[in-house]
Design a protein around this motif. Structure first.
Motif, PDB file in Angstrom:
ATOM      1  N   GLY A 144       0.898  -1.180   0.097  1.00  0.00           N
ATOM      2  CA  GLY A 144      -0.138   0.067   0.032  1.00  0.00           C
ATOM      3  C   GLY A 144       1.000   1.193   0.130  1.00  0.00           C
ATOM      4  N   SER A 145       0.261   2.389  -0.407  1.00  0.00           N
ATOM      5  CA  SER A 145       1.187   3.598  -0.485  1.00  0.00           C
ATOM      6  C   SER A 145       0.512   4.667   0.477  1.00  0.00           C
ATOM      7  CB  SER A 145       1.284   4.130  -1.969  1.00  0.00           C
ATOM      8  OG  SER A 145       1.845   3.201  -2.728  1.00  0.00           O
ATOM      9  N   VAL A 146       1.261   5.452   1.189  1.00  0.00           N
ATOM     10  CA  VAL A 146       0.895   6.582   2.055  1.00  0.00           C
ATOM     11  C   VAL A 146       1.668   7.762   1.436  1.00  0.00           C
ATOM     12  CG1 VAL A 146       2.166   5.932   3.612  1.00  0.00           C
ATOM     13  CG2 VAL A 146       0.408   7.511   4.214  1.00  0.00           C
ATOM     14  N   THR A 147       1.007   8.930   1.427  1.00  0.00           N
ATOM     15  CA  THR A 147       1.551  10.407   1.072  1.00  0.00           C
ATOM     16  C   THR A 147       1.952  10.888   2.333  1.00  0.00           C
ATOM     17  OG1 THR A 147       0.585  10.491  -1.121  1.00  0.00           O
ATOM     18  CG2 THR A 147       1.361  12.481  -0.194  1.00  0.00           C
ATOM     19  N   VAL A 148       3.146  11.240   2.499  1.00  0.00           N
ATOM     20  CA  VAL A 148       3.577  11.786   3.969  1.00  0.00           C
ATOM     21  C   VAL A 148       3.563  13.451   3.831  1.00  0.00           C
ATOM     22  CG1 VAL A 148       5.353  11.803   5.712  1.00  0.00           C
ATOM     23  CG2 VAL A 148       4.726   9.838   4.438  1.00  0.00           C
ATOM     24  N   THR A 149       3.100  14.104   4.566  1.00  0.00           N
ATOM     25  CA  THR A 149       3.080  15.524   4.229  1.00  0.00           C
ATOM     26  C   THR A 149       3.761  16.120   5.471  1.00  0.00           C
ATOM     27  OG1 THR A 149       1.123  15.737   5.338  1.00  0.00           O
ATOM     28  CG2 THR A 149       0.668  15.457   3.096  1.00  0.00           C
ATOM     29  N   ASP A 150       3.861  17.568   5.247  1.00  0.00           N
ATOM     30  CA  ASP A 150       4.907  18.424   6.168  1.00  0.00           C
ATOM     31  C   ASP A 150       3.893  18.780   7.385  1.00  0.00           C
ATOM     32  OD1 ASP A 150       5.788  21.283   7.519  1.00  0.00           O
ATOM     33  OD2 ASP A 150       7.408  20.455   5.917  1.00  0.00           O
ATOM     34  N   ALA A 151       4.341  18.743   8.462  1.00  0.00           N
ATOM     35  CA  ALA A 151       3.760  18.868   9.796  1.00  0.00           C
ATOM     36  C   ALA A 151       3.117  20.489   9.855  1.00  0.00           C
ATOM     37  CB  ALA A 151       4.490  18.786  10.935  1.00  0.00           C
ATOM     38  N   SER A 152       3.427  21.334   9.053  1.00  0.00           N
ATOM     39  CA  SER A 152       2.872  22.689   9.019  1.00  0.00           C
ATOM     40  C   SER A 152       1.669  23.030   8.580  1.00  0.00           C
ATOM     41  CB  SER A 152       3.792  23.765   8.295  1.00  0.00           C
ATOM     42  OG  SER A 152       4.422  23.217   7.026  1.00  0.00           O
ATOM     43  N   PHE A 153       1.055  21.886   7.713  1.00  0.00           N
ATOM     44  CA  PHE A 153      -0.118  21.849   7.165  1.00  0.00           C
ATOM     45  C   PHE A 153      -1.402  21.041   7.724  1.00  0.00           C
ATOM     46  CE2 PHE A 153       2.959  22.635   3.848  1.00  0.00           C
ATOM     47  CZ  PHE A 153       2.382  23.746   3.129  1.00  0.00           C
TER      48      PHE A 153
END
Length: 798
Positions: free
Chosen positions: A446-455
């Protein structure tokens, strides 16, 4: 002194000769047809003995036997005795009517040929009305003897007129046949005699003729019986009857009597060697799986027994191949053995083979559910779905981090941290089954998109399985606030199928209900609008799959012919296969049966001909798995095709006035069975039609070839009841029955007046096999001879 009783016996003896040996065979066969003459003497006590004969034409016997058998082989001779149906009404003597009422103590002796041994015999009495015969092996004195060379067909009590321990010439016994309404209707059982070939050479099959059995009028004759006759003036007369196979009393024995047919016994040959080869090397563990072997001899017949891991299955060999079914319970290699047992050990040898078959694990069908996005350095919840029967451990891993989760009820769930690096990351799920499990290892991704903590991060969750039209789906929006904040306040707008709904965020989440009105794939989009600048807008999408409930198709397998008033099974298949109940409606009558594995058998009965609509309604056991369905089929119902019919009337010969006379009529068609016959009966009394108050003929129904009627007579005297059957295609048949009514007012010639007619109790409708024209034709000359004999007796009339 009158000789009526012995003359009567001629008919009985001629009929009984059809019991002669008619063997069948299991190898290549040949058929012989011979004429066997028969001359008999009836010797009633106190009356003159009488000789009678079938003449040179004799009785036609068709014999089927193996062409060849080998020493040591066993073969079966099948004796099929054709039914006999003939009127036996005798001419009057001095104005009185003699009657043959019974034949009993029937005995027939067959000779066990030299070079053959008797192994055993069995009787099939399914279609017989002569019941109670047994095979007894006897010696020349008629005593039971396991080494005797005579095979006797006789009643269980061994009753004979002589040459046996239970002999009598004036008392009924053994197998008997009651003659009713001047009708002889004999149906013999089917005999199967198993013999073993012991010596090389021809083995002739025939009847007993050795020693005194070949002499005229001896108790040792191969065919003997006892007739009971109600004779004028003297009452009951017992007539022992003895028959030999010769053209006339002074003639020599017919040579064909000792060799009706011949079986050629040849020397034994060595059995062909056999061997087995396995075609199956791998099966699925824990599943009933076919295992196949091939025999080296394609013509070898017999069985193969498969065994392994505690399982066993025995199957027949077909065209040199045998396929059994085994369940190997665990993953790994298992030793499996196949043993061939030949049907005939003299033609093929037994053989055995053992091999190692690998039982591989079942695929657990694992899938992984992973959030589409996540914030860096935060945990996410991941789930693996497997076969509900699977047990073991799933290891989840992402960017160097891993966690183990046990599988419970087909699911494994774990919380795992996502890495610091942003972007698309791959999560792996690896399943390791419990030792000894029936499942194999499996992996999913499976795939997960990791985002910045400032959003601000938004994620969607919804139904894991498909949704049905009209079924509500709950969709949950979850918000993850910006780093160093705890609450993402604002609103979320959810758009599905072009309709947007807005909710206020409470505790970082919002819940929506989506109810699709049709099947299809629906994109769902969620958009977060923050209420202050501590958070950022966020969006996410997901897809909801909506599928209609399957409406199964119904297919019907109908018999080639369907007749009125006859219960007929119909096979209904439900596709895709499912369980439930099936209701069939015919002419307003409902029949409900269970549907198992997509199949049901429903019995239907129709009351008229033509095209009949049948409504079928299937109701599934699980409404979520399938939809109910209704279909209508047309069934063509036809009357049985027969060109002519005969009637048999059964009723007492005397009845008291004003007392119901139970009268049963059986209709036998020239083709098919009595169960196929429907129609009506009309009646006459002394030639006058029976009519109702309006002057119309009174009719009674015939169902499944039978009708039961009650007649009540007011007037005494002798009356003749005439019966006319009318069936399909205007087929007609007639019969009469004479009854003497005692008491009442004497009204000669009154005809149908003073007669009451009503429907009697129903019969089961099972008809007999009818009259065999060939045999009847054979007996016609003998019957003509009997009638001529009576015309010359004192006081006789034809």
């Amino acid at each position: 002194m009158p000789r009526i009783p012995s003359a009567v016996l001629a008919t009985t003896v001629a009929l009984t000769t059809s019991v002669l040996l008619i063997p069948g065979a299991s190898a290549a066969e040949h058929t012989d047809t011979v004429n066997l003459p028969l001359t008999c003497q009836a010797a009633p006590k106190g009356y003159d003995s009488q000789d009678f004969t079938t003449g040179e034409d004799g009785v036609t016997v068709t014999v089927t036997t193996p062409d060849d058998v080998r020493v040591g082989d066993e073969f079966t001779a099948t004796i099929e005795i054709k039914p006999v149906d003939i009127r036996a009404k005798l001419s009057k003597v001095y104005g009185f009517q003699p009657k043959l009422t019974e034949t009993s103590r029937i005995k027939m002796d067959l000779a066990i040929p030299e070079g053959l041994s008797y192994v055993g015999g069995e009787l099939d009495e399914k279609d017989a009305n002569l019941k109670g015969f047994e095979f007894i092996r006897v010696n020349e004195s008629g005593d039971a003897d396991p080494e005797g060379r005579i095979l006797r067909l006789v009643g269980a009590d061994g009753a004979t007129i002589g040459n046996g321990p239970n002999s009598s010439g004036d008392r009924s016994g053994g197998v008997s046949h009651a003659v009713r309404n001047d009708r002889i209707n004999m149906r013999f059982p089917v005999l199967k005699i198993t013999l073993r070939a012991d010596e090389v050479g021809p083995a002739a099959l025939g009847v007993r003729t050795a020693d005194t059995a070949g002499e005229y009028a001896q108790d040792t004759n191969f065919l003997t019986m006892l007739a009971k006759v109600d004779a004028p003036f003297v009452g009951t007369v017992w007539a022992p009857t003895r028959c030999t196979p010769r053209v006339e009393r002074s003639a020599a024995l017919a040579p064909q009597a000792t060799a009706i047919t011949t079986v050629n016994v040849t020397a034994a040959v060595p059995a062909a060697e056999t061997s087995l080869t396995f075609d199956t090397t791998e099966v699925e563990a824990g599943t009933a799986t076919p295992v196949t072997v091939r025999l080296s001899s394609a013509d070898a017949a017999g069985t193969v027994t498969f065994s392994g891991a505690g399982a066993e299955d025995t199957v027949d060999v077909v065209s040199g191949t045998a396929t059994g079914t085994l369940t190997l319970p665990t993953v790994g290699d298992h030793e499996v053995t196949a043993v061939f047992t030949p049907e005939n050990s003299r033609s093929h040898t037994a053989s055995r083979a053992t091999t190692s078959i690998s039982a591989v694990g079942r695929n657990p069908g694992m899938t992984a559910t992973v959030p589409s996005s996540a914030r860096a350095n935060t945990p996410i919840t991941v789930t693996a779905s497997l076969d509900p029967d699977a047990t073991g451990t799933v290891t989840f891993a992402i960017a160097g981090a891993s966690v183990d989760a046990p599988v419970t009820d087909g699911r494994a769930t774990a919380s795992i941290p996502v890495p610091e690096a942003t972007g698309i990351q791959t999560l792996t799920a690896d399943f390791v089954p419990t030792p000894g499990s029936l499942f194999t290892t499996a992996s999913a991704r499976g795939s997960v998109t990791v985002t910045d903590a400032s959003f601000t991060l938004l994620s969607l969750s919804g139904p894991e399985d498909t949704v049905r039209p009209g079924e509500s789906a709950t969709i949950t929006v979850t918000l993850q606030p910006v780093e160093d904040t705890t609450s993402a306040e604002g609103t979320v707008t959810l758009t599905a199928d072009g309709i947007s709904t807005t909710r206020t965020v409470v505790d970082n989440s919002a819940t929506f209900e989506f109810t699709p009105d049709r099947a299809g794939t629906f994109p769902v989009e969620a958009a977060f609008t923050p209420s202050d600048d501590t958070q950022t807008p966020a969006t996410a999408t997901m897809t909801v799959k909506v599928t209609d409930i399957t409406a199964p198709a119904l297919s019907v397998e109908a018999p080639e012919t369907v007749h009125p008033f006859r219960e007929t099974p119909f096979t209904v298949s439900v596709t895709p296969s499912t369980t439930g109940s099936l209701e069939a409606t015919v002419e307003g009558r409902r029949t409900t049966v269970s549907v198992e594995n997509g199949t049901a058998t429903v019995p239907l009965t129709f009351t008229r001909t033509g095209t009949a609509p049948v409504t079928l309604t299937f109701t599934p056991s699980d409404p979520a798995a399938a939809a109910p369905v209704t279909d209508t089929i047309g069934v063509t119902v036809t009357d049985p095709a027969y060109a002519s019919a005969t009637l048999e009337v059964t009723a007492p010969e005397t009845v008291d006035a004003d007392t119901p006379l139970p009268l049963t009529v059986e209709v036998t068609p020239d083709t098919g069975t009595s169960a196929d016959v429907t129609g009506t009966l009309t009646f006459t009394i002394d030639g006058d039609p029976v009519v109702d108050a309006a002057g119309a003929p009174v009719t009674m129904p015939v169902t499944r070839g039978r009708s039961a009627v009650n007649l009540s007579f007011t007037h005494g005297g002798e009356h003749t009841v005439g019966i006319t059957f009318t069936g399909a295609d205007d087929v007609h048949a007639t019969a009469t029955h004479t009854v003497t009514v005692t008491g009442g007012t004497q009204n000669p010639g009154a005809g149908s007046s003073g007669v009451a007619l009503s429907q009697g109790s129903s019969a089961d409708g099972a008809g007999d096999t009818g009259i065999f024209a060939a045999l009847l034709s054979l007996l016609t000359p003998l019957w003509t001879w009997l009638k001529g004999l009576f015309s010359f007796l004192p006081g006789g009339s034809s």
